[in-house]
Design an enzyme around this catalytic site. Structure first.
Site, short mmCIF file in Angstrom:
data_model
loop_
_atom_site.label_atom_id
_atom_site.label_comp_id
_atom_site.label_asym_id
_atom_site.label_seq_id
_atom_site.Cartn_x
_atom_site.Cartn_y
_atom_site.Cartn_z
N ASP A 5 0.82 -1.22 0.00
CA ASP A 5 0.00 0.00 0.00
C ASP A 5 0.85 1.27 0.00
OD1 ASP A 5 -1.88 -1.80 2.42
OD2 ASP A 5 -2.32 -1.66 0.28
N GLU A 35 -11.29 1.02 -3.74
CA GLU A 35 -10.54 1.53 -2.58
C GLU A 35 -9.33 2.33 -3.04
OE1 GLU A 35 -10.02 -2.26 -0.74
OE2 GLU A 35 -8.78 -3.00 -2.36
C1 6LW Z 1 -5.70 -1.81 2.10
C2 6LW Z 1 -6.68 -1.88 0.99
C3 6LW Z 1 -6.67 -3.32 0.66
O1 6LW Z 1 -6.01 -0.81 3.03
O2 6LW Z 1 -6.12 -4.03 1.65
O3 6LW Z 1 -7.34 -5.14 -0.46
C4 6LW Z 1 -5.86 -3.17 2.73
N1 6LW Z 1 -7.12 -3.82 -0.38
O4 6LW Z 1 -6.34 -1.08 -0.12
C5 6LW Z 1 -4.64 -3.61 3.47
O5 6LW Z 1 -3.55 -3.72 2.59
#
Ligand code: 6LW
Length: 498
Positions: A14, A174
């Site tokens: 991330d 996200e």
């Molecule tokens: C992160 C999000 C995600 O905050 O996993 O699957 C979380 N996507 O973007 C943790 O890496």
């Protein structure tokens, strides 16, 4: 100039990046590990050096009793009017907050909480306005990328939370990031989930509040259609303009253990992918929308060298930067010296989601020899290849009244292997050299005493993979002591990557 990916190896997921003057700064998520949010700097986007962490005090983040892969989720780093900000989510308490500092090499503030849900928060600054974004639902319950304005001094919401974009239709929208480029607002997001369906999409608008027009050829970056290519999970990107005006995406991806073996145990790593804007103001990325293990780029000077550290020892690592603990350690159980480590066990074992006496360093590549000299004065201590409390491989020395044994023990979910062990007659001052030889598909375990090397079995890497263990982390090479009364001295530690 040709550069190789990943530009930051090992479990540093991330990534988010910003540029101040001639320096780039990057942060990553850290989950149950403390200190939290690793912080890196670079002058060229290729060579990165960790300079510290953003969460260094328990008053900033409470990690006690959080589950593995809970805790600190994706962060965003931004800079505005002389102040750095990092915003993130405590996914265990489902709280979004930010911290700030006026000195990137110093301590960060206490958390400032923002009353908007979701994860993957982003901050966007424009004149005296500050926009806070995250995924989730807005005040009307509409799902998507949700935005509100906040007072940056207090974190207080100044406007309702409104959904400004609902993505291109992929699941798990996200990782939103907002940019203003040539008078237009660009909103980047990840979709598909952080596994094999992961992708990066974007949209643009003439207003920061939208409406946003999706890039017609989304996803702009993904490897999901590259079957048989070991580089997968591409997404969660941040867009950055370099000092020469070239654009790049820094994002996560993972390296499978083989072209056709869909297992990764090193975690999600940091990758750099070139970006090109066309005359209409849309951008494309990478090699036909995919990222590669290596790129040839005339954007980088031929004089630029991509350095890679191959040897890690107690002497050339910093306990406060390169190493990490599980949740909040009892520092009284650790004596950290320049080239020696003394550990005292506590009641928590590696099989519990707590804070055993453990200090670790992320495994950064497949092929390595890991070794250290170990004197166990009482009880049990050793090296663990740690994914979580239910998935770890341990090579330890156990000392009791009957003498000393070296034990290799595998924990894979509810399965505990029959210990592979070798008994030694060892006096209190004698040490054993523990050796783990790591390859893409297996680890091999050895003990060496008085120049006699004894094999203690092997184990497949795939059973420590994210596909088996689940979660969001990667293998951490941990030194540990287990059980009250256990005391041990570690010396001559080294990881030699091959
Ligand atoms: C992160 C999000 C995600 O905050 O996993 O699957 C979380 N996507 O973007 C943790 O890496």
């Amino acid at each position: 100039m040709r550069y190789n990916n990943p530009v930051i190896k090992g479990f540093y997921p991330d990534p988010s990046v910003c540029k101040v003057d001639d320096t780039y700064y990057l942060v990553c998520s850290s989950f149950q590990y403390f200190p939290g949010i690793p912080l890196f700097e670079s002058k060229d986007l290729i060579n990165w050096k960790q300079i510290g962490h953003c969460l260094t005090r328990p008053t900033q983040i409470q990690l006690e009793q959080i589950s593995s892969s809970g805790g600190v989720f994706a962060p965003t780093i931004r800079y505005d009017q002389g102040r750095f900000y990092v915003t993130t989510t405590n996914d265990t308490t489902r709280q979004n907050f930010y911290i700030w500092t006026d000195n990137i090499y110093g301590e960060w503030s206490e958390p400032v909480f923002v009353d908007q849900g979701g994860i993957d928060p982003d901050l966007y600054f424009e004149e005296d306005r500050v926009y806070f974004m995250s995924n989730g639902e807005d005040d009307e319950g509409i799902p998507g990328i949700v935005q509100c304005q906040i007072d940056i001094a207090s974190g207080r919401k100044l406007t309702p939370s409104r959904t400004i974009w609902q993505g291109s239709g992929g699941r798990y929208l996200e990782s939103p990031h907002m940019y203003k480029i040539n008078g237009r607002y660009y909103l980047l997001a990840a979709e598909g989930g952080t596994e094999y369906g992961h992708m990066e999409t974007y949209a643009r608008s003439h207003s920061v509040n939208g409406p946003f027009e999706a890039y017609p050829l989304n996803p702009v970056l993904t490897n999901r259609n590259l079957g048989g290519y070991e580089l997968q999970g591409v997404g969660h990107a941040d867009l950055i303009e370099d000092r020469q005006g070239n654009w790049w995406l820094l994002h996560l991806a993972f390296r499978q253990i083989g072209r056709w073996q869909t297992y990764h145990h090193l975690g999600r790593e940091v990758f750099l992918t070139p970006v090109t804007f066309d005359e209409e103001g849309w951008f494309t990325a990478g090699h036909e929308g995919t990222t590669l293990m290596t790129f040839e780029s005339d954007r980088l000077p031929d004089s630029l060298i991509q350095a890679e550290q191959k040897l890690y020892t107690f002497d050339n690592t910093d306990w406060n930067i390169d190493w990490c603990y599980l949740r909040h350690p009892s520092f009284a159980n650790y004596t950290l010296e320049p080239n020696r480590l003394l550990l005292r066990g506590n009641e928590t074992t590696l099989n519990e989601a707590g804070s055993p006496t453990f200090i670790g360093i992320r495994q950064k590549d497949f092929d390595a020899e890991i070794s250290c000299d170990l004197q166990v004065h009482a009880g049990q201590a050793g090296i663990t290849l740690y994914m979580d409390e239910q998935h770890h491989y341990d090579l330890s020395v156990d000392r009791d009244d009957s003498g000393c044994k070296v034990i290799q023990q595998l924990t894979i979910g509810s399965i505990r292997s029959i210990p592979n062990e070798a008994a030694f007659a060892l006096d209190n001052n004698q040490s054993v050299t523990l050796i783990i030889r790591a390859e893409r598909e297996r680890y091999r375990f050895f003990a060496c005493i008085e120049d006699q090397e004894i094999p203690l079995g092997s184990a497949q890497t795939k059973y420590l993979s994210s596909e088996v263990a689940g979660g969001f982390t990667g293998v951490v090479i941990g030194l540990y002591a287990s059980g009250i009364g256990s005391t041990a001295t570690f010396s001559n530690f080294q990881i030699q990557y091959i």
